[in-house]
Design a protein around this motif. Structure first.
Motif, PDB file in Angstrom:
ATOM      1  N   CYS A   8      23.749   7.614  14.243  1.00  0.00           N
ATOM      2  CA  CYS A   8      23.948   6.265  13.704  1.00  0.00           C
ATOM      3  C   CYS A   8      22.776   5.352  14.051  1.00  0.00           C
ATOM      4  CB  CYS A   8      25.269   5.660  14.171  1.00  0.00           C
ATOM      5  SG  CYS A   8      25.549   5.722  15.940  1.00  0.00           S
ATOM      6  N   ASP A   9      21.702   5.911  14.600  1.00  0.00           N
ATOM      7  CA  ASP A   9      20.510   5.104  14.860  1.00  0.00           C
ATOM      8  C   ASP A   9      19.585   5.071  13.655  1.00  0.00           C
ATOM      9  OD1 ASP A   9      20.101   7.882  15.336  1.00  0.00           O
ATOM     10  OD2 ASP A   9      18.237   7.456  16.402  1.00  0.00           O
ATOM     11  N   VAL A  10      19.699   6.051  12.754  1.00  0.00           N
ATOM     12  CA  VAL A  10      18.797   6.108  11.602  1.00  0.00           C
ATOM     13  C   VAL A  10      19.207   5.065  10.565  1.00  0.00           C
ATOM     14  CG1 VAL A  10      18.256   8.516  11.991  1.00  0.00           C
ATOM     15  CG2 VAL A  10      20.158   7.936  10.499  1.00  0.00           C
ATOM     16  N   LEU A  11      18.293   4.783   9.638  1.00  0.00           N
ATOM     17  CA  LEU A  11      18.493   3.723   8.645  1.00  0.00           C
ATOM     18  C   LEU A  11      19.288   4.271   7.471  1.00  0.00           C
ATOM     19  CD1 LEU A  11      14.848   2.319   8.784  1.00  0.00           C
ATOM     20  CD2 LEU A  11      16.845   1.509  10.055  1.00  0.00           C
ATOM     21  N   ALA A  12      20.574   4.518   7.705  1.00  0.00           N
ATOM     22  CA  ALA A  12      21.413   5.181   6.704  1.00  0.00           C
ATOM     23  C   ALA A  12      22.676   4.394   6.411  1.00  0.00           C
ATOM     24  CB  ALA A  12      21.773   6.593   7.166  1.00  0.00           C
ATOM     25  N   GLY A  13      23.047   4.391   5.149  1.00  0.00           N
ATOM     26  CA  GLY A  13      24.331   3.904   4.682  1.00  0.00           C
ATOM     27  C   GLY A  13      24.919   4.958   3.756  1.00  0.00           C
ATOM     28  N   PHE A  14      25.670   4.526   2.730  1.00  0.00           N
ATOM     29  CA  PHE A  14      26.270   5.511   1.823  1.00  0.00           C
ATOM     30  C   PHE A  14      26.828   4.823   0.591  1.00  0.00           C
ATOM     31  CE2 PHE A  14      29.550   3.947   4.605  1.00  0.00           C
ATOM     32  CZ  PHE A  14      30.735   3.941   3.891  1.00  0.00           C
ATOM     33  N   ARG A  15      26.920   5.583  -0.498  1.00  0.00           N
ATOM     34  CA  ARG A  15      27.684   5.152  -1.670  1.00  0.00           C
ATOM     35  C   ARG A  15      28.787   6.178  -1.897  1.00  0.00           C
ATOM     36  NH1 ARG A  15      24.224   3.689  -6.236  1.00  0.00           N
ATOM     37  NH2 ARG A  15      22.555   3.600  -4.699  1.00  0.00           N
ATOM     38  N   THR A  16      29.760   5.839  -2.720  1.00  0.00           N
ATOM     39  CA  THR A  16      30.962   6.647  -2.823  1.00  0.00           C
ATOM     40  C   THR A  16      31.271   7.044  -4.263  1.00  0.00           C
ATOM     41  OG1 THR A  16      32.442   4.730  -3.077  1.00  0.00           O
ATOM     42  CG2 THR A  16      31.925   5.439  -0.814  1.00  0.00           C
ATOM     43  N   CYS A  17      32.130   8.016  -4.375  1.00  0.00           N
ATOM     44  CA  CYS A  17      32.680   8.457  -5.656  1.00  0.00           C
ATOM     45  C   CYS A  17      34.204   8.347  -5.613  1.00  0.00           C
ATOM     46  CB  CYS A  17      32.319   9.920  -5.930  1.00  0.00           C
ATOM     47  SG  CYS A  17      30.578  10.258  -6.142  1.00  0.00           S
ATOM     48  N   PRO A  18      34.849   8.088  -6.739  1.00  0.00           N
ATOM     49  CA  PRO A  18      36.311   8.161  -6.756  1.00  0.00           C
ATOM     50  C   PRO A  18      36.757   9.594  -6.522  1.00  0.00           C
ATOM     51  CG  PRO A  18      35.470   7.113  -8.764  1.00  0.00           C
ATOM     52  CD  PRO A  18      34.304   7.728  -8.051  1.00  0.00           C
ATOM     53  N   ARG A  19      37.883   9.751  -5.857  1.00  0.00           N
ATOM     54  CA  ARG A  19      38.460  11.092  -5.742  1.00  0.00           C
ATOM     55  C   ARG A  19      38.979  11.540  -7.107  1.00  0.00           C
ATOM     56  NH1 ARG A  19      42.085  10.358  -0.329  1.00  0.00           N
ATOM     57  NH2 ARG A  19      40.376  10.378   1.181  1.00  0.00           N
ATOM     58  N   GLU A  20      38.825  12.834  -7.344  1.00  0.00           N
ATOM     59  CA  GLU A  20      39.328  13.376  -8.604  1.00  0.00           C
ATOM     60  C   GLU A  20      40.855  13.256  -8.621  1.00  0.00           C
ATOM     61  OE1 GLU A  20      37.320  14.887  -6.564  1.00  0.00           O
ATOM     62  OE2 GLU A  20      35.481  15.385  -7.645  1.00  0.00           O
ATOM     63  N   ALA A  21      41.386  13.011  -9.799  1.00  0.00           N
ATOM     64  CA  ALA A  21      42.861  12.905  -9.942  1.00  0.00           C
ATOM     65  C   ALA A  21      43.483  14.262  -9.700  1.00  0.00           C
ATOM     66  CB  ALA A  21      43.202  12.414 -11.333  1.00  0.00           C
TER      67      ALA A  21
ATOM     68  N   ALA B  13      39.523   4.292   1.896  1.00  0.00           N
ATOM     69  CA  ALA B  13      39.389   3.645   0.589  1.00  0.00           C
ATOM     70  C   ALA B  13      39.840   4.525  -0.567  1.00  0.00           C
ATOM     71  CB  ALA B  13      37.923   3.231   0.380  1.00  0.00           C
ATOM     72  N   GLY B  14      40.237   5.768  -0.276  1.00  0.00           N
ATOM     73  CA  GLY B  14      40.647   6.674  -1.345  1.00  0.00           C
ATOM     74  C   GLY B  14      39.480   7.175  -2.169  1.00  0.00           C
ATOM     75  N   ARG B  15      38.317   7.341  -1.508  1.00  0.00           N
ATOM     76  CA  ARG B  15      37.133   7.782  -2.224  1.00  0.00           C
ATOM     77  C   ARG B  15      36.493   8.943  -1.460  1.00  0.00           C
ATOM     78  NH1 ARG B  15      35.726   4.176  -6.306  1.00  0.00           N
ATOM     79  NH2 ARG B  15      33.501   4.666  -6.237  1.00  0.00           N
ATOM     80  N   ARG B  16      35.293   9.332  -1.815  1.00  0.00           N
ATOM     81  CA  ARG B  16      34.619  10.443  -1.163  1.00  0.00           C
ATOM     82  C   ARG B  16      33.115  10.242  -1.246  1.00  0.00           C
ATOM     83  NH1 ARG B  16      32.287  13.911  -4.880  1.00  0.00           N
ATOM     84  NH2 ARG B  16      32.983  13.680  -7.051  1.00  0.00           N
TER      85      ARG B  16
END
Length: 444
Positions: free
Chosen positions: A431-444, A298-301
């Motif tokens: 991947c059994d734990v109750l985890a997801g994630f949010r992202t940041c844009p990559r720095e230019a 996705a071009g993110r981190r």
């Protein structure tokens, strides 16, 4: 220093945790208590005995100097001395005898607290009663996702009305977009004065942060499905070397609990059944490797843990151009989690849509940073400067370096445990734990 808690509050917390443990055991029998042998779980019959032993060891024996209630307790339940694989080889007491031991320990602990009345407990008592209760809370969360791992029936939580189905709630949709967080000095970690903190949160220390942007909400199932549909699990270019090696051991091309319904839509495993994948709920049960691969595609981190905590706890200064000196205990402020702020305590037995719980927004507009799902960060689990282990030395110290920090708590996490500074940690392949994630844009 932490501040002591009233004895009656400690008693209520301890009783509530034990009631949840018994609910998670209810209806299980025979092989469900001891099988199968997997690297990510313990035999449930061993684990509930270990929970009681932990209470007895740190309070009745460590504080009071009493003799063990059962003569071979350490040989059965000391997790620091018994290797994981050996726990299936032990001659464990039967379920009824294990519950009798748990009840005996619980009653002795309750009698100690009742003798204090409603006064604040001594500092040591306050600390160890919270430590042992939160230890049980963490095991209860593990029991919950282990029932998912093993395909066992949904638990039934009496104090949440039997557990509400997230699909019975109005689906409120997604929450796209990023928010800006100013840079500056940020105090990462816990300050003194909390009722309880774990050793890995100590203590707040200055870090310099550059301005950054971060997603308002975690990545949704619909967003992650685009990565899957684009062949993301077949393209090594999106994966780190360690992630690609891990993926080869998994032998799959989708998240672990997803299945094709045969008509082009996705199903998700829900304990012992299947249901349509809710598109705007956060993607769950993904490893850090999968999260990083999605970000690469996705071009993110992933955010660092300092960025995550700043977005959750920070506030802008008066001009809005830098981070303020003060921090919030929770994203929304100081008040405890409520239903409009956070999905915790097993209330819904699953994650809500990412746009739900608007009362829980941080100062910068990030939603659900407490509850719903844990969130992977980019940061390895390492000690803060000046780290000194607490009396339970095996809580943090043995795990530095090989684990990844996750933040925020999940729908099965007890709300009493959570705050912006709490650091949880797992190996990046879990991947059994109750985890997801949010992202940041990559720095230019």
């Amino acid at each position: 220093m932490t501040k002591p808690v009233q004895a009656d509050i400690l008693l209520d917390m301890m009783a509530d945790a034990r009631a949840r443990t018994f609910e998670l055991v209810e209806g299980l029998e025979g092989p469900q208590l001891t099988e199968p042998m997997l690297a990510t779980i313990n035999p449930l019959l061993w684990e509930i005995g270990h929970v009681a032993w932990f209470h007895e060891y740190w309070i009745l024996r460590h504080l009071d100097g009493r003799e063990p209630m059962i003569p071979n307790a350490d040989a059965l339940y000391d997790s620091s001395a018994i290797p994981h694989d050996d726990r299936w080889q032990l001659s464990l007491p039967a379920l009824e005898d294990t519950i009798a031991y748990m009840t005996q320990v619980h009653n002795a602990l309750g009698a100690r607290l009742e003798s204090l009345g409603s006064d604040a407990a001594p500092v040591a008592d306050s600390y160890f009663y919270q430590l042992t209760t939160y230890h049980e809370d963490m095991h209860d969360e593990a029991f919950t996702y282990t029932r998912q791992t093993l395909g066992q029936p949904r638990p039934d939580f009496a104090d949440t009305g039997g557990g509400l189905d997230p699909d019975d709630e109005p689906r409120v949709g997604d929450l796209p977009g990023d928010v800006a967080v100013p840079g500056g000095v940020f105090w990462l970690g816990a300050f003194e004065g909390e009722p309880f903190v774990f050793d890995n949160e100590k203590w707040a220390h200055r870090v310099e942060l550059r301005p950054f942007r971060i997603a308002r909400a975690p990545v949704t199932n619909a967003e992650f499905a685009e990565f899957v549909a684009d062949g993301g699990y077949r393209e090594p270019r999106w994966w780190s070397e360690a992630g690609w090696q891990w993926l080869q051991t998994q032998g799959r091309e989708r998240p672990v609990y997803w299945a094709d319904d045969g008509g082009g839509d996705w199903l998700i495993k829900d304990f012992d059944g299947w249901r349509p994948l809710p598109p705007n709920a956060p993607v769950s049960h993904v490893s850090a490797h999968e999260a990083e691969a999605y970000c690469s595609w996705a071009g993110r981190r992933l955010p660092t843990e300092a960025e995550w905590e700043a977005a959750a706890a920070g506030e802008p200064d008066g001009a809005g151009s830098a981070l303020a000196e003060r921090k919030r205990r929770f994203p929304w402020g100081e008040g405890r989690p409520t239903m409009d702020r956070a999905n915790v305590d097993g209330r819904y037995l699953g994650p809500l849509d990412v746009a739900d719980c608007p009362g829980g927004d941080s100062a910068f507009g990030c939603r659900q940073m407490i509850g719903n799902l844990w969130e992977w960060t980019a940061s390895p689990f390492e000690p803060y400067p000046g780290f000194v282990p607490d009396p339970y030395k095996d809580y943090s110290q043995p795990w530095f370096g090989d684990n990844r920090v996750i933040r925020g708590g999940a729908w099965a996490t007890r709300g009493r445990m959570l705050r912006n500074t709490w650091r949880n940690f797992f190996t990046p392949g879990r991947c059994d734990v109750l985890a997801g994630f949010r992202t940041c844009p990559r720095e230019a």
